[in-house]
Scaffold this motif. Structure first.
Motif, PDB file in Angstrom:
ATOM      1  N   ARG A 126       0.533  51.365  59.002  1.00  0.00           N
ATOM      2  CA  ARG A 126       1.051  52.723  58.820  1.00  0.00           C
ATOM      3  C   ARG A 126       2.559  52.809  59.031  1.00  0.00           C
ATOM      4  O   ARG A 126       3.201  53.736  58.534  1.00  0.00           O
ATOM      5  CB  ARG A 126       0.342  53.700  59.770  1.00  0.00           C
ATOM      6  CG  ARG A 126      -1.054  54.077  59.318  1.00  0.00           C
ATOM      7  CD  ARG A 126      -1.734  54.993  60.310  1.00  0.00           C
ATOM      8  NE  ARG A 126      -3.047  55.403  59.814  1.00  0.00           N
ATOM      9  CZ  ARG A 126      -3.291  56.554  59.210  1.00  0.00           C
ATOM     10  NH1 ARG A 126      -2.298  57.418  59.039  1.00  0.00           N
ATOM     11  NH2 ARG A 126      -4.486  56.861  58.782  1.00  0.00           N
ATOM     12  N   ASP A 127       3.124  51.893  59.790  1.00  0.00           N
ATOM     13  CA  ASP A 127       4.570  51.900  59.999  1.00  0.00           C
ATOM     14  C   ASP A 127       5.325  51.315  58.809  1.00  0.00           C
ATOM     15  O   ASP A 127       6.536  51.493  58.691  1.00  0.00           O
ATOM     16  CB  ASP A 127       4.936  51.113  61.257  1.00  0.00           C
ATOM     17  CG  ASP A 127       4.660  51.903  62.532  1.00  0.00           C
ATOM     18  OD1 ASP A 127       4.794  53.145  62.486  1.00  0.00           O
ATOM     19  OD2 ASP A 127       4.305  51.299  63.548  1.00  0.00           O
ATOM     20  N   ASN A 128       4.611  50.631  57.936  1.00  0.00           N
ATOM     21  CA  ASN A 128       5.246  49.971  56.800  1.00  0.00           C
ATOM     22  C   ASN A 128       5.022  50.795  55.528  1.00  0.00           C
ATOM     23  O   ASN A 128       4.254  50.422  54.644  1.00  0.00           O
ATOM     24  CB  ASN A 128       4.696  48.557  56.631  1.00  0.00           C
ATOM     25  CG  ASN A 128       5.465  47.750  55.600  1.00  0.00           C
ATOM     26  OD1 ASN A 128       6.590  48.101  55.232  1.00  0.00           O
ATOM     27  ND2 ASN A 128       4.864  46.679  55.117  1.00  0.00           N
ATOM     28  N   VAL A 129       5.684  51.942  55.448  1.00  0.00           N
ATOM     29  CA  VAL A 129       5.565  52.816  54.285  1.00  0.00           C
ATOM     30  C   VAL A 129       6.458  52.264  53.179  1.00  0.00           C
ATOM     31  O   VAL A 129       7.674  52.111  53.357  1.00  0.00           O
ATOM     32  CB  VAL A 129       5.975  54.261  54.624  1.00  0.00           C
ATOM     33  CG1 VAL A 129       5.886  55.150  53.384  1.00  0.00           C
ATOM     34  CG2 VAL A 129       5.085  54.816  55.735  1.00  0.00           C
TER      35      VAL A 129
ATOM     36  N   GLU B  37      12.525  57.247  67.053  1.00  0.00           N
ATOM     37  CA  GLU B  37      13.782  56.588  67.418  1.00  0.00           C
ATOM     38  C   GLU B  37      13.731  55.086  67.231  1.00  0.00           C
ATOM     39  O   GLU B  37      14.785  54.419  67.169  1.00  0.00           O
ATOM     40  CB  GLU B  37      14.132  56.914  68.869  1.00  0.00           C
ATOM     41  CG  GLU B  37      13.073  56.488  69.868  1.00  0.00           C
ATOM     42  CD  GLU B  37      13.431  56.878  71.291  1.00  0.00           C
ATOM     43  OE1 GLU B  37      14.599  56.646  71.678  1.00  0.00           O
ATOM     44  OE2 GLU B  37      12.564  57.423  71.995  1.00  0.00           O
ATOM     45  N   TYR B  38      12.525  54.515  67.113  1.00  0.00           N
ATOM     46  CA  TYR B  38      12.392  53.075  66.926  1.00  0.00           C
ATOM     47  C   TYR B  38      12.189  52.694  65.459  1.00  0.00           C
ATOM     48  O   TYR B  38      11.997  51.524  65.138  1.00  0.00           O
ATOM     49  CB  TYR B  38      11.214  52.549  67.757  1.00  0.00           C
ATOM     50  CG  TYR B  38      11.334  52.891  69.220  1.00  0.00           C
ATOM     51  CD1 TYR B  38      12.252  52.236  70.043  1.00  0.00           C
ATOM     52  CD2 TYR B  38      10.539  53.890  69.786  1.00  0.00           C
ATOM     53  CE1 TYR B  38      12.373  52.552  71.383  1.00  0.00           C
ATOM     54  CE2 TYR B  38      10.656  54.223  71.135  1.00  0.00           C
ATOM     55  CZ  TYR B  38      11.576  53.542  71.916  1.00  0.00           C
ATOM     56  OH  TYR B  38      11.697  53.871  73.251  1.00  0.00           O
ATOM     57  N   GLY B  39      12.196  53.692  64.588  1.00  0.00           N
ATOM     58  CA  GLY B  39      12.043  53.423  63.167  1.00  0.00           C
ATOM     59  C   GLY B  39      10.608  53.418  62.683  1.00  0.00           C
ATOM     60  O   GLY B  39      10.360  53.175  61.494  1.00  0.00           O
ATOM     61  N   GLY B  40       9.653  53.661  63.572  1.00  0.00           N
ATOM     62  CA  GLY B  40       8.255  53.704  63.169  1.00  0.00           C
ATOM     63  C   GLY B  40       7.884  55.066  62.611  1.00  0.00           C
ATOM     64  O   GLY B  40       8.533  56.076  62.906  1.00  0.00           O
TER      65      GLY B  40
END
Length: 279
Positions: free
Chosen positions: A102-105, A161-164
Protein backbone atom coordinates in the motif's frame (compact mmCIF):
# COMPACT_ATOMS: atom_id res chain seq x y z
CA UNK A 1 -40.06 61.91 -10.91
CA UNK A 2 -37.98 58.99 -9.70
CA UNK A 3 -34.33 58.77 -10.55
CA UNK A 4 -33.71 55.47 -12.35
CA UNK A 5 -29.98 56.17 -12.49
CA UNK A 6 -29.66 54.92 -8.91
CA UNK A 7 -30.68 51.24 -8.98
CA UNK A 8 -31.35 49.30 -5.81
CA UNK A 9 -28.17 48.14 -4.08
CA UNK A 10 -27.10 44.59 -4.84
CA UNK A 11 -27.09 41.80 -2.26
CA UNK A 12 -23.33 42.14 -1.83
CA UNK A 13 -23.65 45.90 -1.33
CA UNK A 14 -26.37 45.40 1.27
CA UNK A 15 -24.30 42.80 3.12
CA UNK A 16 -21.25 45.06 2.98
CA UNK A 17 -23.27 47.92 4.41
CA UNK A 18 -24.60 45.67 7.15
CA UNK A 19 -21.09 44.46 8.02
CA UNK A 20 -19.75 48.00 8.53
CA UNK A 21 -17.82 48.72 10.61
CA UNK A 22 -15.43 45.93 9.68
CA UNK A 23 -15.15 43.07 12.19
CA UNK A 24 -11.86 42.69 14.02
CA UNK A 25 -11.71 38.91 14.15
CA UNK A 26 -13.29 35.70 12.86
CA UNK A 27 -15.81 35.45 15.68
CA UNK A 28 -17.12 38.96 15.07
CA UNK A 29 -17.40 38.22 11.35
CA UNK A 30 -19.43 35.07 12.04
CA UNK A 31 -21.66 37.00 14.43
CA UNK A 32 -22.31 39.63 11.75
CA UNK A 33 -23.03 36.98 9.14
CA UNK A 34 -25.57 35.33 11.42
CA UNK A 35 -27.09 38.74 12.09
CA UNK A 36 -27.33 39.27 8.32
CA UNK A 37 -29.11 35.92 8.09
CA UNK A 38 -31.53 37.00 10.81
CA UNK A 39 -32.22 40.16 8.78
CA UNK A 40 -32.94 38.00 5.67
CA UNK A 41 -29.89 39.35 3.84
CA UNK A 42 -28.60 35.77 3.54
CA UNK A 43 -30.49 32.53 3.17
CA UNK A 44 -29.52 29.41 5.10
CA UNK A 45 -27.66 27.78 2.19
CA UNK A 46 -25.59 30.89 1.50
CA UNK A 47 -24.68 31.24 5.17
CA UNK A 48 -23.69 27.59 5.37
CA UNK A 49 -21.46 27.87 2.29
CA UNK A 50 -19.76 31.04 3.55
CA UNK A 51 -19.03 29.28 6.83
CA UNK A 52 -17.73 26.31 4.84
CA UNK A 53 -15.37 28.51 2.81
CA UNK A 54 -14.00 30.08 6.00
CA UNK A 55 -13.57 26.63 7.50
CA UNK A 56 -11.74 25.21 4.46
CA UNK A 57 -9.09 27.92 4.68
CA UNK A 58 -8.16 26.68 8.16
CA UNK A 59 -8.48 22.90 7.71
CA UNK A 60 -5.72 20.46 6.77
CA UNK A 61 -5.88 17.38 4.56
CA UNK A 62 -5.43 15.03 7.53
CA UNK A 63 -8.80 16.18 8.91
CA UNK A 64 -10.86 14.87 5.99
CA UNK A 65 -8.73 12.19 4.31
CA UNK A 66 -9.83 8.58 4.03
CA UNK A 67 -7.40 6.63 6.24
CA UNK A 68 -4.93 4.25 4.61
CA UNK A 69 -6.55 1.20 6.15
CA UNK A 70 -9.89 2.10 4.53
CA UNK A 71 -8.50 2.73 1.03
CA UNK A 72 -9.78 0.49 -1.75
CA UNK A 73 -6.68 -0.18 -3.86
CA UNK A 74 -5.88 -2.43 -6.80
CA UNK A 75 -2.62 -4.33 -7.09
CA UNK A 76 -1.16 -4.25 -10.59
CA UNK A 77 0.21 -7.76 -10.02
CA UNK A 78 -3.26 -9.30 -9.53
CA UNK A 79 -5.02 -11.15 -12.36
CA UNK A 80 -7.21 -8.90 -14.50
CA UNK A 81 -10.32 -10.90 -13.62
CA UNK A 82 -9.73 -10.31 -9.90
CA UNK A 83 -9.25 -6.58 -10.50
CA UNK A 84 -12.44 -6.36 -12.57
CA UNK A 85 -14.39 -8.19 -9.89
CA UNK A 86 -13.06 -5.86 -7.17
CA UNK A 87 -13.84 -2.73 -9.20
CA UNK A 88 -17.42 -3.91 -9.76
CA UNK A 89 -17.89 -4.73 -6.06
CA UNK A 90 -16.58 -1.41 -4.76
CA UNK A 91 -18.09 0.71 -7.58
CA UNK A 92 -15.61 3.59 -7.39
CA UNK A 93 -14.55 5.52 -10.48
CA UNK A 94 -10.88 5.86 -9.46
CA UNK A 95 -8.53 3.55 -7.56
CA UNK A 96 -5.01 3.97 -6.22
CA UNK A 97 -2.89 1.31 -7.93
CA UNK A 98 -0.12 -0.27 -5.86
CA UNK A 99 2.74 -2.61 -6.64
CA UNK A 100 2.53 -5.20 -3.91
CA UNK A 101 2.40 -2.79 -0.95
CA UNK A 102 0.00 0.00 0.00
CA UNK A 103 2.94 2.36 0.48
CA UNK A 104 4.08 1.74 -3.09
CA UNK A 105 1.44 3.66 -5.05
CA UNK A 106 2.39 3.58 -8.73
CA UNK A 107 -0.57 5.45 -10.24
CA UNK A 108 -4.32 5.92 -10.41
CA UNK A 109 -6.56 3.47 -12.25
CA UNK A 110 -9.75 4.83 -13.81
CA UNK A 111 -12.52 2.25 -13.88
CA UNK A 112 -13.54 3.31 -17.38
CA UNK A 113 -10.06 2.45 -18.69
CA UNK A 114 -10.73 -1.20 -17.86
CA UNK A 115 -13.02 -1.35 -20.89
CA UNK A 116 -9.83 -1.86 -22.90
CA UNK A 117 -9.58 -5.33 -21.36
CA UNK A 118 -12.63 -6.30 -23.42
CA UNK A 119 -11.48 -4.60 -26.61
CA UNK A 120 -7.81 -5.59 -26.71
CA UNK A 121 -6.14 -8.94 -26.16
CA UNK A 122 -2.78 -7.86 -24.74
CA UNK A 123 -3.24 -5.06 -22.24
CA UNK A 124 -0.51 -3.84 -19.92
CA UNK A 125 -2.29 -2.57 -16.83
CA UNK A 126 0.66 -0.39 -15.82
CA UNK A 127 0.41 1.51 -19.10
CA UNK A 128 -3.22 2.34 -18.33
CA UNK A 129 -2.43 4.10 -15.06
CA UNK A 130 -2.70 7.86 -14.68
CA UNK A 131 0.03 9.66 -12.69
CA UNK A 132 -0.64 9.80 -8.96
CA UNK A 133 -0.57 13.13 -7.12
CA UNK A 134 0.95 13.10 -3.64
CA UNK A 135 0.18 15.70 -0.97
CA UNK A 136 1.32 16.05 2.66
CA UNK A 137 -1.10 15.63 5.54
CA UNK A 138 -0.55 19.25 6.56
CA UNK A 139 -1.64 20.83 3.26
CA UNK A 140 -4.43 23.37 3.64
CA UNK A 141 -7.69 22.45 1.94
CA UNK A 142 -8.05 25.77 0.12
CA UNK A 143 -4.60 25.27 -1.44
CA UNK A 144 -5.43 21.67 -2.35
CA UNK A 145 -8.69 22.75 -3.98
CA UNK A 146 -6.83 25.29 -6.10
CA UNK A 147 -4.33 22.62 -7.16
CA UNK A 148 -7.14 20.18 -8.00
CA UNK A 149 -8.75 22.80 -10.23
CA UNK A 150 -5.55 23.80 -12.01
CA UNK A 151 -4.32 20.23 -12.59
CA UNK A 152 -7.80 18.77 -13.27
CA UNK A 153 -7.04 15.92 -10.87
CA UNK A 154 -9.83 14.48 -8.76
CA UNK A 155 -7.85 12.39 -6.28
CA UNK A 156 -4.59 12.68 -4.35
CA UNK A 157 -2.60 10.28 -2.21
CA UNK A 158 -1.83 11.68 1.24
CA UNK A 159 1.64 10.90 2.54
CA UNK A 160 2.99 11.11 6.07
CA UNK A 161 6.29 12.63 7.21
CA UNK A 162 8.14 9.43 6.28
CA UNK A 163 6.77 9.32 2.74
CA UNK A 164 4.38 6.43 3.35
CA UNK A 165 0.76 6.48 2.24
CA UNK A 166 -1.42 7.85 5.03
CA UNK A 167 -4.70 7.96 3.10
CA UNK A 168 -6.38 9.57 0.15
CA UNK A 169 -8.44 12.69 -0.49
CA UNK A 170 -10.69 13.64 -3.40
CA UNK A 171 -11.93 16.93 -4.77
CA UNK A 172 -15.40 15.87 -3.66
CA UNK A 173 -14.18 15.59 -0.05
CA UNK A 174 -12.98 19.19 -0.18
CA UNK A 175 -16.09 20.56 -1.89
CA UNK A 176 -18.32 18.85 0.67
CA UNK A 177 -16.74 20.97 3.38
CA UNK A 178 -18.22 23.98 1.56
CA UNK A 179 -21.51 22.85 0.07
CA UNK A 180 -22.33 19.84 2.23
CA UNK A 181 -22.92 16.28 1.08
CA UNK A 182 -22.61 15.63 -2.66
CA UNK A 183 -24.56 12.70 -4.07
CA UNK A 184 -22.49 9.92 -5.62
CA UNK A 185 -22.73 6.20 -6.29
CA UNK A 186 -23.09 5.54 -2.56
CA UNK A 187 -25.96 7.91 -1.98
CA UNK A 188 -29.64 7.13 -2.08
CA UNK A 189 -32.39 8.24 -4.33
CA UNK A 190 -34.58 10.58 -2.28
CA UNK A 191 -37.54 8.33 -2.97
CA UNK A 192 -35.84 5.20 -1.64
CA UNK A 193 -35.98 3.84 1.88
CA UNK A 194 -33.55 4.99 4.54
CA UNK A 195 -32.28 1.45 5.03
CA UNK A 196 -30.96 -0.73 2.20
CA UNK A 197 -30.06 -4.34 2.98
CA UNK A 198 -26.77 -5.45 1.39
CA UNK A 199 -26.36 -8.94 2.87
CA UNK A 200 -28.18 -11.06 5.44
CA UNK A 201 -26.32 -9.25 8.23
CA UNK A 202 -25.38 -5.91 6.65
CA UNK A 203 -27.34 -2.72 5.90
CA UNK A 204 -26.55 0.70 4.44
CA UNK A 205 -28.37 3.26 6.59
CA UNK A 206 -29.04 6.98 6.34
CA UNK A 207 -28.03 8.82 9.49
CA UNK A 208 -31.44 10.51 9.63
CA UNK A 209 -33.18 7.13 10.06
CA UNK A 210 -35.24 7.02 13.24
CA UNK A 211 -33.99 4.53 15.79
CA UNK A 212 -37.42 2.93 16.12
CA UNK A 213 -37.48 2.17 12.39
CA UNK A 214 -33.90 0.91 12.52
CA UNK A 215 -34.68 -1.41 15.41
CA UNK A 216 -37.70 -2.86 13.62
CA UNK A 217 -35.88 -3.60 10.35
CA UNK A 218 -32.54 -4.92 11.64
CA UNK A 219 -33.81 -6.51 14.83
CA UNK A 220 -31.98 -4.22 17.25
CA UNK A 221 -33.15 -2.84 20.59
CA UNK A 222 -31.45 0.56 20.87
CA UNK A 223 -33.33 2.98 23.16
CA UNK A 224 -34.71 6.14 21.55
CA UNK A 225 -35.32 8.19 24.67
CA UNK A 226 -32.02 10.08 24.36
CA UNK A 227 -31.44 10.04 20.58
CA UNK A 228 -34.03 9.98 17.81
CA UNK A 229 -31.82 8.97 14.88
CA UNK A 230 -29.10 6.50 13.98
CA UNK A 231 -26.79 9.45 13.38
CA UNK A 232 -27.23 10.65 16.95
CA UNK A 233 -26.61 7.13 18.22
CA UNK A 234 -23.38 6.75 16.24
CA UNK A 235 -22.01 10.20 17.10
CA UNK A 236 -22.67 9.49 20.77
CA UNK A 237 -20.85 6.15 20.50
CA UNK A 238 -17.79 7.93 19.08
CA UNK A 239 -18.05 10.82 21.53
CA UNK A 240 -17.35 13.22 18.63
CA UNK A 241 -18.14 13.75 14.96
CA UNK A 242 -16.55 10.76 13.18
CA UNK A 243 -14.74 10.83 9.86
CA UNK A 244 -15.44 8.71 6.81
CA UNK A 245 -14.01 5.22 7.21
CA UNK A 246 -14.04 5.20 11.02
CA UNK A 247 -15.78 2.36 12.85
CA UNK A 248 -17.36 1.79 16.22
CA UNK A 249 -19.03 -1.19 17.91
CA UNK A 250 -22.09 -0.76 20.10
CA UNK A 251 -25.15 -2.78 21.06
CA UNK A 252 -24.02 -5.87 19.17
CA UNK A 253 -23.57 -4.01 15.86
CA UNK A 254 -20.55 -2.73 13.94
CA UNK A 255 -21.02 0.77 12.46
CA UNK A 256 -18.72 2.02 9.67
CA UNK A 257 -19.04 5.63 8.55
CA UNK A 258 -19.29 5.81 4.75
CA UNK A 259 -20.27 9.47 4.33
CA UNK A 260 -19.71 12.38 6.69
CA UNK A 261 -18.44 15.91 6.64
CA UNK A 262 -17.21 18.14 9.43
CA UNK A 263 -20.75 19.22 10.30
CA UNK A 264 -22.88 16.11 10.11
CA UNK A 265 -23.03 12.37 9.55
CA UNK A 266 -24.80 11.14 6.41
CA UNK A 267 -24.59 7.36 5.95
CA UNK A 268 -23.22 4.31 7.73
CA UNK A 269 -22.88 0.63 6.96
CA UNK A 270 -24.16 -1.52 9.82
CA UNK A 271 -23.18 -5.14 10.40
CA UNK A 272 -24.57 -7.47 13.02
CA UNK A 273 -21.75 -8.83 15.15
CA UNK A 274 -21.48 -12.57 15.60
CA UNK A 275 -22.71 -13.85 18.94
CA UNK A 276 -20.01 -15.45 21.11
CA UNK A 277 -20.06 -19.22 21.03
CA UNK A 278 -21.30 -20.92 24.19
CA UNK A 279 -18.56 -22.47 26.26
Amino acid sequence: MSDDSNPRPSLIERITAWLSPEPDNREELLDLLHAAYDKNLLDADALSMIEGVMQVSEMQVREIMLPRAQMDVVDVNDPHDDILRFVLETAHSRFPAVDGDRDNVVGILLAKDLLRLYAEEDVNLREMLRPAVFVPESKRLNILLREFRSSRNHIAIVVDEYGGAAGLVTIEDVLEQIVGDIEDEYDYDEDEDNILQETDHSWRVKAQTEIADFNEIVGADFPDDEFDTVGGLVVNAFGRMPKRGECVDTGGFHFRVTRADSRRLHTVVVQRQALPEAA
